[in-house]
Structure formats: structure tokens, C-alpha cells
Design an enzyme around this catalytic site. Structure first.
Site, PDB file in Angstrom:
ATOM      1  N   LYS A  52      23.923  84.089  28.027  1.00  0.00           N
ATOM      2  CA  LYS A  52      22.571  83.592  28.688  1.00  0.00           C
ATOM      3  C   LYS A  52      21.914  84.571  29.462  1.00  0.00           C
ATOM      4  O   LYS A  52      20.664  84.739  29.619  1.00  0.00           O
ATOM      5  CB  LYS A  52      23.244  82.396  29.535  1.00  0.00           C
ATOM      6  CG  LYS A  52      23.488  81.265  28.803  1.00  0.00           C
ATOM      7  CD  LYS A  52      24.088  80.127  29.676  1.00  0.00           C
ATOM      8  CE  LYS A  52      24.692  78.928  28.494  1.00  0.00           C
ATOM      9  NZ  LYS A  52      25.489  78.145  29.317  1.00  0.00           N
ATOM     10  N   GLN A  96      27.779  76.510  35.116  1.00  0.00           N
ATOM     11  CA  GLN A  96      28.715  76.295  33.878  1.00  0.00           C
ATOM     12  C   GLN A  96      29.864  75.669  33.887  1.00  0.00           C
ATOM     13  O   GLN A  96      30.490  75.460  34.889  1.00  0.00           O
ATOM     14  CB  GLN A  96      29.095  77.725  33.550  1.00  0.00           C
ATOM     15  CG  GLN A  96      29.736  78.186  32.194  1.00  0.00           C
ATOM     16  CD  GLN A  96      28.562  77.910  30.861  1.00  0.00           C
ATOM     17  OE1 GLN A  96      27.458  78.408  31.084  1.00  0.00           O
ATOM     18  NE2 GLN A  96      29.272  77.095  29.941  1.00  0.00           N
ATOM     19  N   ASP A 119      19.754  72.409  32.939  1.00  0.00           N
ATOM     20  CA  ASP A 119      20.765  72.015  31.856  1.00  0.00           C
ATOM     21  C   ASP A 119      20.240  70.432  31.338  1.00  0.00           C
ATOM     22  O   ASP A 119      21.185  69.924  30.714  1.00  0.00           O
ATOM     23  CB  ASP A 119      21.922  72.032  32.410  1.00  0.00           C
ATOM     24  CG  ASP A 119      22.945  73.041  31.833  1.00  0.00           C
ATOM     25  OD1 ASP A 119      22.377  73.268  30.634  1.00  0.00           O
ATOM     26  OD2 ASP A 119      24.040  73.337  32.146  1.00  0.00           O
TER      27      ASP A 119
END
Ligand code: NAP
Length: 308
Positions: A52, A96, A119
Site C-alpha cells: 500500500k 490494518q 477502508d
């Protein structure tokens, strides 16, 4: 011959479309900013986060990696998130997953400012998805929808079967397909006659985390099969069984010591599907591309810049 739905090609298309938008933001005020929080030392998460951050660098998105130890408490992690919420140059915050078991992941996700929730996992944004309002969509299912759209796979009126009902993948996947007017069936570990249900699918999405589980008996001839699963096989016997002694795959296993396999049987899907995503090279690249899209969109929204 089944068509391979190439996630790497679609990722390149998405990134090419994002570049001028990022340049416009940079020319106007500043580049978009993404903060990624990686708790502890989960090796898979470390790879995901590295990819990422690398993608941010190639696109000109400012990124920042925060790496608190696995011993962090829920309260301490929420403090980190809250500090990021307050920073104007940070447009997106990504925590994460998975978090260590001692951390309450739900509380942490709830602490993320919904406007910076790239997200798409904050309950407010999941509610926006449920009710058809605009907002960031969870990255993996959003990437799958991009793939279907760009390959012109018809969704309207088709029967889509989603196997797996996680908040991150299965549930939002089903809602996104429903929003595009598919008739959607959701399946999980308690679904009886799973193979029969799956065989009814025009579009079959596998997101269970069970290596090569969906064999020919689950796949309708000519169906579109989307394999979200990412499983690492590190037993040579298992690799030989899954890939039916394919010498190329076994040589790859011998070189690397392991192989990636999806939740769909890789040999059966190539024989039965009309179109399918390979593992690797299918859904994985699209998840990061969707994250980049969400980050750029968050920056545009926060800076009042039109995406057109
Ligand atoms: P998860 O939270 O563990 O959820 C798994 C789901 O699959 C659950 O709903 C579970 O049902 C269902 N399931 C498990 N075994 C089953 C079985 N035998 N039959 C039917 N359903 C079954 O997993 P996740 O986070 O959604 O991830 C799923 C897979 O996608 C994993 O392999 C993960 O690594 C991969 N993934 C890939 C990407 C990517 O970018 N490519 C991104 C995210 C995830 P119950 O609810 O009944 O337990």
C-alpha cells in the site's frame, strides 16, 4: 476457454485515471495523504502495508506508516487514531486488520473519522452503503465491482452467490451486487447444500479463506467466478493435490517453498467458468487500487476539489 479477469490490468487502468486527479490536487494545494496503522508483526499484514505504501509512493500520494507494538491497548490505539483525525494533511486513515486479540477492533474502527475512513468500514459508511447513499465503499468488494464493470460482465438481473459473510468482504460484496440489481444469495459455514446453491450462480464470489474449496461441483458451466481468497499452501503434498501434479506449479513451489491459492479450485475453475479471477493477479491488486481511489476521493472532498 475461460476468460481470465486480469486484476493487474484493471489496476493499471484505475491508477492511470487517478494520476491526473492527484496532480490537480497537488497543483491546487497538496497531495492526498494516507496514514496506515500497522499493529505488531503479522507477516501477511506487513506485506499488505508495504504494498500500500509503495503504491502511494508511485502515485504521488503522501503516506505515513505508524507501527505501534502488539502490546498496545485499545485506548492507546484510539488515541493514535484521534490524533490522525485532527491532522488536516491526512485525508485517509487505514487500520490494518486483523488487530491483536487484546485490542477491540470495533472500538478502534468506530474512532476513525468517517470522512477519513478510506477502508469504508466505519458503521456510518456501512450504513451509507446499506441505504444507497454515497460514501467510501470497503476496498475489496469495491475493487471487484470495478473489475465486473470494466470487463462488462452483466450484473443486472443475474444471480450472484457470495460465499462468506464477513463485515469486510462478504456482506459489503453482497450489498454492492444488490445495488447493481443482482439477485443475491449469501452463504456461510452453516449453509446446507452449498454446492447446489453455488451451481445456481451466474456470478460466484468466494470469500471464505478455505484453500481451493470450491471445486467443479460448485461451479456452473460458463459462470463468472470471483476468487477473493488468498491462502498460502506450504505443504508440497497439498500443493501437488491442489494443482494435480502440474510440473510448472510444483517447480514454483520448490523455488518459493509455498504457493498462493484462492478459495476456488484453480484447475476446475479454468475448465468450467466462463470468466474468472486468478490467484494471484485477480482481486488482490484491485483492493489496493480501490484504497487509492478512496484516498483520492477523500482528499478531493476535504479540499473541495471536483473529480471531473
Ligand atoms: P473471515 O472474516 O474469516 O470470514 C470467512 C467467512 O467464510 C465467514 O463468513 C465464514 O462463515 C465463511 N466460511 C468459512 N468456512 C466456510 C465453509 N466451509 N463454507 C461456507 N462458508 C465458510 O474472512 P474474510 O476476511 O472475509 O476473508 C476471506 C478470504 O478473503 C481470506 O482468504 C482472506 O485472506 C481473503 N481476502 C483477500 C483480500 C484480497 O485483497 N484479495 C482482501 C480481504 C480478504 P461463518 O460466518 O458462518 O463463520
Amino acid at each position: 476457454m475461460a476468460q481470465i479477469l486480469d486484476g493487474i490490468r484493471i489496476r493499471a487502468e484505475i491508477e492511470a485515471e487517478l494520476r491526473p486527479r492527484i496532480e490537480r490536487l497537488l497543483a491546487g494545494r497538496r497531495s492526498p495523504g494516507l496514514a496506515v496503522i500497522l499493529v505488531g508483526n503479522n507477516p501477511a499484514s506487513e506485506i499488505y502495508v508495504r504494498n500500500k505504501v509503495k503504491t502511494c509512493q508511485t502515485l504521488g500520494i503522501y503516506s505515513e506508516k505508524l507501527t505501534p507494538p502488539a502490546s498496545i491497548s485499545t485506548e492507546e490505539l484510539i488515541e493514535i487514531v484521534t490524533a490522525l483525525n485532527r491532522r488536516p494533511e491526512i485525508d485517509g486513515i487505514l487500520v490494518q486488520l486483523p488487530l491483536p486479540p487484546r485490542v477491540d477492533a470495533r472500538q478502534v474502527l468506530l474512532a476513525v473519522d468517517p470522512d477519513k475512513d478510506v477502508d469504508g468500514l466505519h458503521p456510518l459508511n456501512l450504513g451509507r452503503l446499506l441505504t444507497g447513499r454515497p460514501g467510501p465503499r470497503p476496498c475489496t468488494p469495491a475493487g471487484v465491482m470495478e473489475l465486473l464493470r470494466r470487463y462488462r460482465i452483466p450484473v443486472l438481473g443475474r444471480h450472484a452467490v457470495v460465499v462468506g459473510r464477513s463485515d469486510m468482504v462478504g456482506k459489503p460484496m453482497a450489498l454492492l451486487l444488490l445495488a447493481e440489481h443482482a439477485t443475491v444469495t449469501m452463504c456461510h459455514s452453516k449453509t446446507p447444500n452449498l454446492a447446489e446453491v453455488c451451481r445456481g450462480a451466474d456470478i460466484l464470489v468466494a470469500a471464505m479463506g478455505r484453500p481451493a474449496m470450491l471445486t467443479a461441483a460448485y461451479i456452473r458451466e460458463g459462470a463468472t467466478v470471483i476468487d477473493v481468497g488468498t491462502n498460502r499452501i506450504s505443504s508440497r503434498e497439498e500443493a501437488a493435490a491442489v494443482f494435480r501434479n502440474d510440473p510448472v506449479k510444483l517447480a514454483e513451489f520448490d523455488r518459493k517453498g509455498s504457493l498462493l491459492v484462492g478459495d476456488v479450485h484453480p484447475v476446475d475453475v479454468a475448465e468450467r467458468a466462463g470468466a474468472y479471477t486468478p490467484v494471484p493477479g485477480g482481486v488482490g491488486p484491485l483492493t489496493i487500487a480501490a484504497l487509492m481511489q478512496n484516498t483520492v476521493e477523500a482528499a478531493e472532498r476535504r479540499l473541495g476539489v471536483c473529480s471531473a
